[in-house]
Each structure stands twice: as structure tokens, then as C-alpha cells.
Scaffold this active site. Structure first.
Site, PDB file in Angstrom:
ATOM      1  N   ASP A 115      40.942  24.882 -42.919  1.00 24.63           N
ATOM      2  CA  ASP A 115      39.756  25.716 -43.110  1.00 24.63           C
ATOM      3  C   ASP A 115      38.805  25.602 -41.914  1.00 24.63           C
ATOM      4  O   ASP A 115      38.881  24.664 -41.127  1.00 24.63           O
ATOM      5  CB  ASP A 115      39.037  25.344 -44.399  1.00 24.63           C
ATOM      6  CG  ASP A 115      38.653  23.868 -44.461  1.00 24.63           C
ATOM      7  OD1 ASP A 115      39.408  23.033 -43.911  1.00 24.63           O
ATOM      8  OD2 ASP A 115      37.617  23.534 -45.062  1.00 24.63           O
ATOM      9  N   GLU A 122      38.890  21.596 -46.812  1.00 22.20           N
ATOM     10  CA  GLU A 122      38.467  20.215 -46.561  1.00 22.20           C
ATOM     11  C   GLU A 122      36.965  20.121 -46.355  1.00 22.20           C
ATOM     12  O   GLU A 122      36.344  19.112 -46.693  1.00 22.20           O
ATOM     13  CB  GLU A 122      39.195  19.660 -45.326  1.00 22.20           C
ATOM     14  CG  GLU A 122      38.996  18.167 -45.093  1.00 22.20           C
ATOM     15  CD  GLU A 122      37.694  17.833 -44.366  1.00 22.20           C
ATOM     16  OE1 GLU A 122      37.117  16.769 -44.647  1.00 22.20           O
ATOM     17  OE2 GLU A 122      37.239  18.646 -43.531  1.00 22.20           O
ATOM     18  N   GLU A 123      36.364  21.181 -45.806  1.00 19.48           N
ATOM     19  CA  GLU A 123      34.940  21.143 -45.486  1.00 19.48           C
ATOM     20  C   GLU A 123      34.045  21.416 -46.696  1.00 19.48           C
ATOM     21  O   GLU A 123      32.818  21.390 -46.578  1.00 19.48           O
ATOM     22  CB  GLU A 123      34.622  22.187 -44.403  1.00 19.48           C
ATOM     23  CG  GLU A 123      35.352  21.976 -43.085  1.00 19.48           C
ATOM     24  CD  GLU A 123      34.800  20.824 -42.262  1.00 19.48           C
ATOM     25  OE1 GLU A 123      33.839  20.181 -42.738  1.00 19.48           O
ATOM     26  OE2 GLU A 123      35.313  20.570 -41.171  1.00 19.48           O
ATOM     27  N   HIS A 139      31.515  20.375 -35.287  1.00 22.54           N
ATOM     28  CA  HIS A 139      30.567  21.243 -35.986  1.00 22.54           C
ATOM     29  C   HIS A 139      29.504  21.803 -35.025  1.00 22.54           C
ATOM     30  O   HIS A 139      28.443  22.237 -35.473  1.00 22.54           O
ATOM     31  CB  HIS A 139      29.901  20.524 -37.159  1.00 22.54           C
ATOM     32  CG  HIS A 139      30.856  20.130 -38.247  1.00 22.54           C
ATOM     33  ND1 HIS A 139      30.490  20.013 -39.567  1.00 22.54           N
ATOM     34  CD2 HIS A 139      32.175  19.835 -38.219  1.00 22.54           C
ATOM     35  CE1 HIS A 139      31.541  19.661 -40.295  1.00 22.54           C
ATOM     36  NE2 HIS A 139      32.578  19.543 -39.493  1.00 22.54           N
TER      37      HIS A 139
END
Length: 387
Positions: free
Chosen positions: A80, A138-139, A363
Site C-alpha cells: 500500500d 500496512e499503513e 513518509h
């Protein structure tokens, strides 16, 4: 045998780069992945790997049965992306506005597919069975790991391995540590209800902004005064929203944040202390409160015996001088859910390279890594499988 497999991995490296860049150009957010799992499943099916789709929701699981007796080993990659507008000036930059692979999940996915391709070429020589777990979400909270486990992705699996490329670690390095490797992640949501009014008459109000400010200060005392100084923990307020005028005392204040711990004792202490402090602070001010504490993923805990084995392989691959065995990360990773079910090891591989401006943190809108990290991750996985 391993040198032969490493050579095959190097041969298909351009293919892995192409696949990674395609994912990078067309990223998909957590729990919204549609095209990405389709691409993964198609690639695995083309290799002749047994494939199961829609695992847990959007996950893909491939199974390759070797020709020799042995354990069933799972290798995991996530796929993702994040809600970030990419700022890199790259030919393969994201084509999807506001969405970007800013954490390296595209690298993980392409690498695991490459490992699958190499291993299918020596299927008869594989000792046991290899399960390729391609995880969505996962995020997000909840993450895809828990959902995939509930849908049977670990059925029959003896041990699991995962890897993460790190922009903070130099290319050519590998980090493997036994025991705790990341923190557990919990989140909290607080809405304070006061009584609004004119800024010139605060005595007629119950000010949620002042109450919230006091609460933020009080929460900072949990780690320093409730948790043992021999243990690491963090309580962070990430959002505080209240009011939008200079002369108006608002009715409400909303506070959001996160808690990070390694051990379950500290986790329990903080959860209990937060509830006490939130309620008592608001009650003392005459305000009411809505409070929610959400427990997300636990800490990554690498099985010591298995981790030592991985350390030995990493030392051979990158050299003892490029192997790091210390300092767990304070970030969280839902790979930890797999380790709650079976033994496992999670390791990181360096992707930082200042020569190509791959120096920005995860990020970040300019995040990028040295794609050759796929070779190092792939070699680690191959050496683990062929042990």
C-alpha cells in the site's frame, strides 16, 4: 547453489526495477488497493505459483512447494501507499494526485516477486514450501496483517521473515536484532465538551481550549513519572483543534495522538494512566469528555535463535562491518501480528544514497531509495529459503 540464485536475481534486476517503477507511478492507498493485487497475482500465476487472492480483503498469497523435505517458510511484503503528494522530479513519479509510495512498499513487492521467479526456476531443489505473503493496508489501522492471518495466510507456516528498505540506513548495510525491533502502536482520540461564550466573559464559560492545554501538559508526565526510566516509551499529541476566532471561547476541543511502547507492562501502565488523567483533568475543569484508546499493532519481537541465524547470513552477504545489531526503531509495523502466531524475524536493508539524492526520510514527499536494495533484500530471502 546460492551463487547461482544470486546470479539469476541479478539477471532479472531490470525487470524488478520496471515492476517497482510501475507500482510507484500508480500507487494505491490502504484498503483501496485494486490494481496492485491484480498485478501481483498475475505475475505469480505466470510463474506457475499457486495463488490465492482476496485474502483478508485484498491480500495475495502465493505457495511454492519444493522438491525436498523441509519447513514451510513465509516471506512477506506490503504494497500500500500513502496520502502524500510526490515532489520528486523523476520519470516514474506518481501519476496519482495526492498518493505516493513514500515508504518503499513498491520496493518490497517487486523484490518478493523477483525472489519467487528465481525460486520457481529451482523448484526441485527447494527444501520445504515457500509462502509469498503480499499484504495490503500496512499503513492503516487496522492493518492488513491481522485480517490476512484471520483468513488463514499462516496456516501450516512454521516461520516468517520480513524486510524493509530504510532511507535512514546506507545502501549496502543490513540491520538484524534479536528481541524487540519496533514499538507497539496505540492511538487515542479525545473530544472535550465545554461551554462556549464571548472571549471577554471567560467566567461564563467552561473553556475546552484551556482544559485541553492543561491535559496535553498532564499527559507528558506519564512517561517521566509512571514508566520506569529503564524502559523506552513515548506519548505524543499530534493534533489539537479548537476554535477559529480571536474573541470566541469554543464549545469543544479535539485532541489526537499516539502511544509507543516496547513491553506489554509499560503499554498497560500508560493506557490506565491516560484514562485516569483524561477524566480527572476534564472533571476538574467542569468539562465532559469523549475518550477512545485504540490498541493497534504490538511490538516486533524477533525470535533470538532465528535472528542469530539471519545475522550470520547478513554478515556473509554484506560483511560484518556493514551489519548492525543494535537500536530498535520507535516506529511500528504490523508484521508484529505474524510474530504473535509463529516465530519470525524482521530485518532492514539500507537504501540511502546521497549520490542519487536518496536521503529523505520515510513518509516525506521526496522519499526515494537506491533500487539496488532489492538485490540485497532478495539475496537475504534466497539464503534463508535455501538454508
Amino acid at each position: 547453489m546460492l551463487e547461482h540464485l544470486y546470479s539469476k536475481l541479478q539477471e532479472i534486476y531490470p525487470e524488478l526495477v520496471e515492476f517497482r517503477r510501475d507500482l510507484h507511478m500508480y500507487p494505491e492507498l490502504s484498503h483501496q488497493e485494486v490494481n496492485t493485487p491484480e498485478k501481483i497475482a498475475a505475475y505469480l500465476k505466470n510463474l506457475g505459483v499457486e495463488v490465492r487472492t482476496g485474502v483478508g480483503e485484498r491480500g495475495v498469497v502465493g505457495t511454492l512447494k519444493g522438491g525436498k523435505p523441509g519447513k514451510t517458510i513465509a516471506l512477506r511484503a506490503d504494497f500500500d501507499a500513502l496520502p502524500i503528494q510526490e515532489e520528486n522530479d523523476l520519470a516514474y513519479k506518481s501519476r496519482i494526485p495526492g498518493v505516493m509510495h513514500a515508504c518503499g512498499h513498491d520496493v518490497h513487492t517487486a523484490t518478493l516477486l523477483g525472489v519467487a521467479k528465481v525460486l520457481t526456476g529451482v523448484k526441485a531443489e527447494i527444501p520445504g514450501t515457500v509462502v509469498f505473503i503480499h499484504q495490503f493496508g500496512e499503513e492503516a489501522t487496522p492493518g492488513g496483517a491481522k485480517l490476512m492471518i484471520e483468513d488463514g495466510c499462516l496456516d501450516g507456516v512454521d516461520v516468517i521473515y520480513g524486510a524493509h528498505v530504510m532511507a535512514s540506513e546506507e545502501f549496502g548495510t543490513v540491520k538484524v536484532k534479536e528481541g524487540y525491533n519496533s514499538t507497539a502502536q496505540d492511538d487515542f482520540f479525545i473530544k472535550i465538551h465545554g461551554k462556549g461564550g464571548h472571549g471577554s466573559e471567560p467566567h461564563q464559560t467552561v473553556d475546552p481550549l484551556v482544559t485541553g492545554s492543561q491535559l496535553v501538559v498532564n499527559l507528558q508526565q506519564i512517561v517521566s513519572r509512571r514508566v520506569s526510566p529503564q524502559r523506552s516509551a513515548a506519548v505524543t499529541v499530534g493534533s489539537f483543534i479548537s476554535g477559529d476566532a480571536t474573541n470566541v471561547i469554543p464549545d469543544t476541543a479535539v485532541i489526537k495522538g499516539t502511544v509507543r511502547t516496547f513491553d506489554e507492562d509499560s503499554r498497560a501502565i500508560i493506557e490506565k494512566a491516560m484514562e485516569q488523567i483524561v477524566k480527572s483533568t476534564c472533571e476538574a475543569a467542569g468539562a465532559t469528555v469523549e475518550y477512545e484508546y485504540v490498541k493497534d499493532c504490538p511490538s516486533i519481537w524477533n525470535d533470538p535463535v532465528t535472528a542469530k541465524n539471519v545475522q550470520e547470513k547478513a554478515a556473509v552477504l554484506v560483511g560484518e562491518e556493514n551489519l548492525n545489531r543494535i537500536d530498535p526503531m520507535m516506529g511500528s509495523e504490523d508484521f508484529a501480528f505474524y510474530q504473535k502466531e509463529i516465530p519470525g524475524v524482521y530485518f532492514t536493508v539500507g537504501g540511502r544514497n546521497s549520490e542519487i539524492d536518496a536521503t529523505y526520510p520515510h513518509h516525506h514527499p521526496r522519499f526515494n531509495v537506491d533500487e539496488r536494495a532489492m538485490i540485497n533484500i532478495g539475496k537475504m530471502f534466497l539464503s534463508i529459503v535455501m538454508e
